[in-house]
Design an enzyme around this catalytic site. Structure first.
Site, PDB file in Angstrom:
ATOM      1  N   SER A   9       0.923  -1.258  -0.175  1.00  0.00           N
ATOM      2  CA  SER A   9       0.144  -0.086  -0.022  1.00  0.00           C
ATOM      3  C   SER A   9       0.834   1.412   0.132  1.00  0.00           C
ATOM      4  O   SER A   9       1.810   1.427  -0.896  1.00  0.00           O
ATOM      5  CB  SER A   9      -0.792  -0.016   1.055  1.00  0.00           C
ATOM      6  OG  SER A   9      -2.064   0.924   0.850  1.00  0.00           O
ATOM      7  N   GLU A  13      -8.972  -4.180  -7.021  1.00  0.00           N
ATOM      8  CA  GLU A  13      -8.617  -2.924  -5.778  1.00  0.00           C
ATOM      9  C   GLU A  13      -9.014  -1.535  -6.729  1.00  0.00           C
ATOM     10  O   GLU A  13      -8.715  -1.396  -7.984  1.00  0.00           O
ATOM     11  CB  GLU A  13      -7.010  -3.004  -5.677  1.00  0.00           C
ATOM     12  CG  GLU A  13      -6.674  -4.262  -4.921  1.00  0.00           C
ATOM     13  CD  GLU A  13      -5.097  -3.881  -4.559  1.00  0.00           C
ATOM     14  OE1 GLU A  13      -4.825  -3.065  -4.115  1.00  0.00           O
ATOM     15  OE2 GLU A  13      -4.416  -4.896  -5.003  1.00  0.00           O
ATOM     16  N   HIS A  34      -7.205  -5.776  -1.712  1.00  0.00           N
ATOM     17  CA  HIS A  34      -5.886  -4.836  -1.394  1.00  0.00           C
ATOM     18  C   HIS A  34      -5.200  -5.535  -0.238  1.00  0.00           C
ATOM     19  O   HIS A  34      -5.734  -6.051   0.708  1.00  0.00           O
ATOM     20  CB  HIS A  34      -6.415  -3.464  -0.928  1.00  0.00           C
ATOM     21  CG  HIS A  34      -5.351  -2.487  -0.685  1.00  0.00           C
ATOM     22  ND1 HIS A  34      -4.541  -2.201  -1.469  1.00  0.00           N
ATOM     23  CD2 HIS A  34      -4.980  -1.875   0.497  1.00  0.00           C
ATOM     24  CE1 HIS A  34      -3.838  -1.125  -0.958  1.00  0.00           C
ATOM     25  NE2 HIS A  34      -3.988  -1.156   0.207  1.00  0.00           N
TER      26      HIS A  34
END
Length: 312
Positions: free
Chosen positions: A157, A251, A281
């Site tokens: 991320s 995502e 994710h």
């Protein structure tokens, strides 16, 4: 596997994950009762309980350039292998404790010591502090004698985007680059201008654009979302180490990950892009509980291992 037919174990863990994150949106809106330190502590403890470390690894507390760092050590370490792992959390709510499961599995599979820096986060420490902290941690590893051909960098991320940024900072400083980078579900475009921000709005089980926009505002302060250190899709990425990018097809960040891979490839970085159908994710967090998580992590380990061996 679609988002509707997760195994009962995986579905239960996802529910615990989303519950752990339930205090983040109120805190971003200034409505929660918890301080940001308390939000991070609660999130880390709940995820550590839901996704504990595997057997066969130990955890130590150390420092890199004065930065508190979690060190994950497997029973077997091969050739002084080292992995610098950069946790996610939108530069705001991440916690190293949330990653005992993922980094434990990573350490065992890679047979490497894994360093997870507890970098400072917004709103107390906005852009560019997180990047500066992690870059200083990388520089500290080199200064302590870790050979660059034995160091890889990975993250998820926000941490996945920082994989690229830290390599760029090392290049600019004239430091040796790591042997490889692995960016898991990187938050590579803080403008959220790609089509997946809309087309995946109802399929991403973890992230929504509204939350991402609030995280970006909290993190950026006066900086622009197009700053290359914040959004590496706008960066000069020439001469970086071989890089693997892994994205889940569900995502909202998918377009940014694809754009990042395009950017790297166009600037002659050896790049591998994996798009995993139906995955959400950072599905890697469910390693040990979901086959796709294990397989994706195995692919990351194979990618890094090949680069270790090429550098011998």
């Amino acid at each position: 596997m679609s988002i509707m037919n997760l195994t009962p174990d995986a579905a239960a863990l996802l529910e615990r994950w989303t519950h752990a994150a339930s205090s983040i949106a109120p805190a971003l809106a200034g409505e929660g009762d918890l301080s940001w330190a308390e939000v991070r502590e609660s999130y880390g403890k709940q995820l550590a309980a839901a996704l504990p470390a595997p057997h066969g690894v130990t955890f130590e507390q150390t420092e890199l350039d004065g930065l508190p760092t979690m060190l994950v050590v497997p029973e077997e370490v091969t050739d002084d292998r080292t992995l610098l792992y950069i946790h996610g959390g939108g530069y705001v709510h991440g916690a190293v404790e949330a990653y005992v499961g993922l980094t434990g599995h990573y350490a065992k599979r890679l047979r490497a010591r894994v360093y997870v820096p507890d970098y400072r986060q917004a709103p107390e420490h906005p852009f560019p502090t997180p990047m500066e902290d992690v870059f200083n941690a990388y520089r500290a590893l080199l200064a302590a004698g870790s050979a660059p051909e034995r160091i890889a960098i990975s993250g998820d991320s926000a941490g996945g985007a920082m994989v690229i940024t830290i390599m760029r900072k090392a290049r600019a400083a004239g430091l040796p680059l790591p042997v490889a980078g692995v960016a898991i579900s990187p938050w590579a475009d803080l403008t959220h201008s790609g089509p997946s921000a809309r087309s995946r709005a109802h399929t991403d089980l973890i992230c929504g654009v509204d939350i991402l926009e609030a995280l970006a505002r909290t993190f950026l302060g006066d900086a622009l979302p197009t700053d290359p250190d914040a959004s590496p899709i706008f960066a000069d990425v020439r001469d970086l180490a071989p890089t693997l990018i892994q994205m889940g097809e569900n995502e909202v960040m998918l377009s940014g990950g694809i754009a990042l891979a395009d950017r790297l490839a166009e600037q002659r970085v050896r790049t591998t892009l994996e798009i995993w159908p139906h995955m959400f994710h950072v599905w890697h967090l469910l390693a040990g509980h979901m086959a796709e998580s294990d397989e994706a992590l195995d692919n990351a380990v194979s990618f890094i291992t090949r680069e270790y061996e090429r550098a011998r």
